[in-house]
Design a protein around this motif. Sequence first.
Motif, PDB file in Angstrom:
ATOM      1  N   ALA A 165      -1.125  -9.887  44.999  1.00  0.00           N
ATOM      2  CA  ALA A 165      -1.821  -8.642  44.273  1.00  0.00           C
ATOM      3  C   ALA A 165      -3.750  -7.911  45.082  1.00  0.00           C
ATOM      4  O   ALA A 165      -3.451  -7.696  45.470  1.00  0.00           O
ATOM      5  CB  ALA A 165      -1.809  -8.852  42.319  1.00  0.00           C
ATOM      6  N   THR A 169      -0.796  -5.549  47.166  1.00  0.00           N
ATOM      7  CA  THR A 169      -0.895  -4.828  46.129  1.00  0.00           C
ATOM      8  C   THR A 169      -2.454  -3.236  46.232  1.00  0.00           C
ATOM      9  O   THR A 169      -1.517  -2.612  45.712  1.00  0.00           O
ATOM     10  CB  THR A 169      -0.461  -5.060  44.619  1.00  0.00           C
ATOM     11  N   ASN A 170      -2.763  -4.175  45.991  1.00  0.00           N
ATOM     12  CA  ASN A 170      -4.695  -3.950  46.278  1.00  0.00           C
ATOM     13  C   ASN A 170      -4.375  -2.566  47.360  1.00  0.00           C
ATOM     14  O   ASN A 170      -4.273  -1.138  47.057  1.00  0.00           O
ATOM     15  CB  ASN A 170      -5.375  -4.895  46.313  1.00  0.00           C
ATOM     16  N   ILE A 173      -1.052   0.168  46.976  1.00  0.00           N
ATOM     17  CA  ILE A 173      -1.556   1.194  45.864  1.00  0.00           C
ATOM     18  C   ILE A 173      -3.028   2.334  46.790  1.00  0.00           C
ATOM     19  O   ILE A 173      -2.960   3.425  46.113  1.00  0.00           O
ATOM     20  CB  ILE A 173      -2.242   0.599  44.715  1.00  0.00           C
ATOM     21  N   VAL A 312       4.251   1.517  51.096  1.00  0.00           N
ATOM     22  CA  VAL A 312       3.933   1.463  49.718  1.00  0.00           C
ATOM     23  C   VAL A 312       5.329   0.594  50.204  1.00  0.00           C
ATOM     24  O   VAL A 312       5.963   0.145  49.480  1.00  0.00           O
ATOM     25  CB  VAL A 312       3.928   2.986  49.091  1.00  0.00           C
ATOM     26  N   VAL A 316       3.743  -2.791  48.512  1.00  0.00           N
ATOM     27  CA  VAL A 316       3.537  -2.072  46.793  1.00  0.00           C
ATOM     28  C   VAL A 316       4.454  -3.196  46.517  1.00  0.00           C
ATOM     29  O   VAL A 316       4.517  -3.841  45.843  1.00  0.00           O
ATOM     30  CB  VAL A 316       3.564  -1.255  47.164  1.00  0.00           C
ATOM     31  N   LEU A 320       4.970  -7.107  44.480  1.00  0.00           N
ATOM     32  CA  LEU A 320       5.178  -6.623  42.520  1.00  0.00           C
ATOM     33  C   LEU A 320       6.202  -7.382  42.537  1.00  0.00           C
ATOM     34  O   LEU A 320       6.065  -8.314  41.809  1.00  0.00           O
ATOM     35  CB  LEU A 320       5.362  -4.973  42.605  1.00  0.00           C
ATOM     36  N   CYS A 356      -0.634  -7.153  37.425  1.00  0.00           N
ATOM     37  CA  CYS A 356      -0.297  -6.224  38.729  1.00  0.00           C
ATOM     38  C   CYS A 356      -1.040  -4.910  38.031  1.00  0.00           C
ATOM     39  O   CYS A 356      -1.396  -3.790  38.731  1.00  0.00           O
ATOM     40  CB  CYS A 356       1.397  -6.480  38.542  1.00  0.00           C
ATOM     41  N   ALA A 357      -0.998  -4.529  36.622  1.00  0.00           N
ATOM     42  CA  ALA A 357      -1.162  -3.552  35.850  1.00  0.00           C
ATOM     43  C   ALA A 357      -2.537  -3.435  36.113  1.00  0.00           C
ATOM     44  O   ALA A 357      -3.073  -2.419  36.196  1.00  0.00           O
ATOM     45  CB  ALA A 357      -1.505  -3.135  34.759  1.00  0.00           C
ATOM     46  N   ILE A 360      -3.456  -2.598  40.186  1.00  0.00           N
ATOM     47  CA  ILE A 360      -2.753  -1.190  40.238  1.00  0.00           C
ATOM     48  C   ILE A 360      -3.917  -0.059  39.702  1.00  0.00           C
ATOM     49  O   ILE A 360      -4.281   1.297  40.815  1.00  0.00           O
ATOM     50  CB  ILE A 360      -1.290  -0.855  39.100  1.00  0.00           C
ATOM     51  N   SER A 363      -7.190   0.103  42.063  1.00  0.00           N
ATOM     52  CA  SER A 363      -6.853   0.420  43.405  1.00  0.00           C
ATOM     53  C   SER A 363      -6.964   2.172  43.127  1.00  0.00           C
ATOM     54  O   SER A 363      -7.319   2.543  43.811  1.00  0.00           O
ATOM     55  CB  SER A 363      -6.124  -0.338  44.144  1.00  0.00           C
ATOM     56  N   ALA A 364      -6.157   2.434  42.598  1.00  0.00           N
ATOM     57  CA  ALA A 364      -6.128   3.917  42.621  1.00  0.00           C
ATOM     58  C   ALA A 364      -7.261   4.271  41.934  1.00  0.00           C
ATOM     59  O   ALA A 364      -7.555   5.468  43.034  1.00  0.00           O
ATOM     60  CB  ALA A 364      -4.537   3.986  41.268  1.00  0.00           C
TER      61      ALA A 364
END
Length: 405
Positions: A165, A169-170, A173, A312, A316, A320, A356-357, A360, A363-364
Amino acid sequence: MDLSTADLWTLLAAALVLLMTPALGLFYGGMTRSTGVINMMLMSFSAAALSAVVWVLWGYSLVAGQPAIAGFIGNPLSEFALENTDPADLLAAGFAGTFAMIAVAIISGAIADRTRFSAWLIFVPVWVSLVYAPVAFWVWGGGLLSADGAIGSIFGEAIDYAGGAVVHTNAGIAALVLALKLGQRHNFHDRPQPHNTPLVMLGAALLWFGWFGFNAGAATTVEEAGLIWVNTLAAPATAVLGWVVIERVRGSRPTSTGVASGLVAGLVAITPACANVSPGMALVLGFVAGAASSWAVNLKWKLGYDDSLDVVGVHVVAGLIGTVALGFIALPSEESAGGLFYGGGFQLLVSQLVMCAVVIIFSAVATWVIATVINKIVPWRISAEQEQAGIDSHEHDEEGYQLQR
């Protein structure tokens, strides 16, 4: 000099992870156009250099210093320039800094062939400071997502051993946000292919080599190190098979780029889970991640976002999968009752999903704000004419290949 075995391992692991950022430059450089290989490799090297400066000056303080805002971030001045850092902690500080380097370098693959180098040079230190550092603090520094943090105390502490994450993931995103922000390359619909597949394979091989330090660098016992080493061997091996299977299902022949990308997908997936799953489950996890990433990389053609080098689809998606999978396959331990498959209930799965949420969303939003502000200072895109002529000649006055005539 009195170095313990643990100190020596940290020294070696830090060097292995440091190798990963230039290795990523080779991997990305081979995947882009021949007229963009210099720019792509320089994006990785500059990410390493700038991140190192940030880390020494204030980055480490943001992640490991005294909290400036309770649970959110460390005080950037608490260990400024590492002046007040205990000498015994400098090895750990250096090791942690290599993670910041590779995290921001990953992002560059989504914006190949069209990004002003000056905009990238501004983005790197800002993103490391304002996006990577807070997330690392939340997960690893006792912040929001830790057992005593505002979120972790409610939903439970999640597991992210080496950065599924925090890093993948960071960064993935953030890469998606920049890809959307910059728009498509002029030749996007031609589906440009890698210009140098041996370079891609060499970069992938060096990434796999360095990843053993990435995953096992924080191991505290020989038993833990052994489990991590075997899992880091197993997951990418089956991920390659998973990727190739999907290629065959689509009617394509196995490709070297697919093998290299599948390898990376497996490494990404095992990163958060490397110390908490059995080798058998690592094999399963790798296969699933490789197959899922192979399927996901084609979404960009259907949805129209130009993620140039499949950041991605690989980072990502596999990140995830590896992070959430712990809610099912994590082994019971002193810190955790384990995943659902081991009778641990839903607690860990909820913790993993919440982490994760949070990553996400943060970062977005944060990346979008940073990218928007930078665009007002230095436009992100080079012109269409400059892109067609080649970004290397425009941004660096160099060519990757000068053939003798």
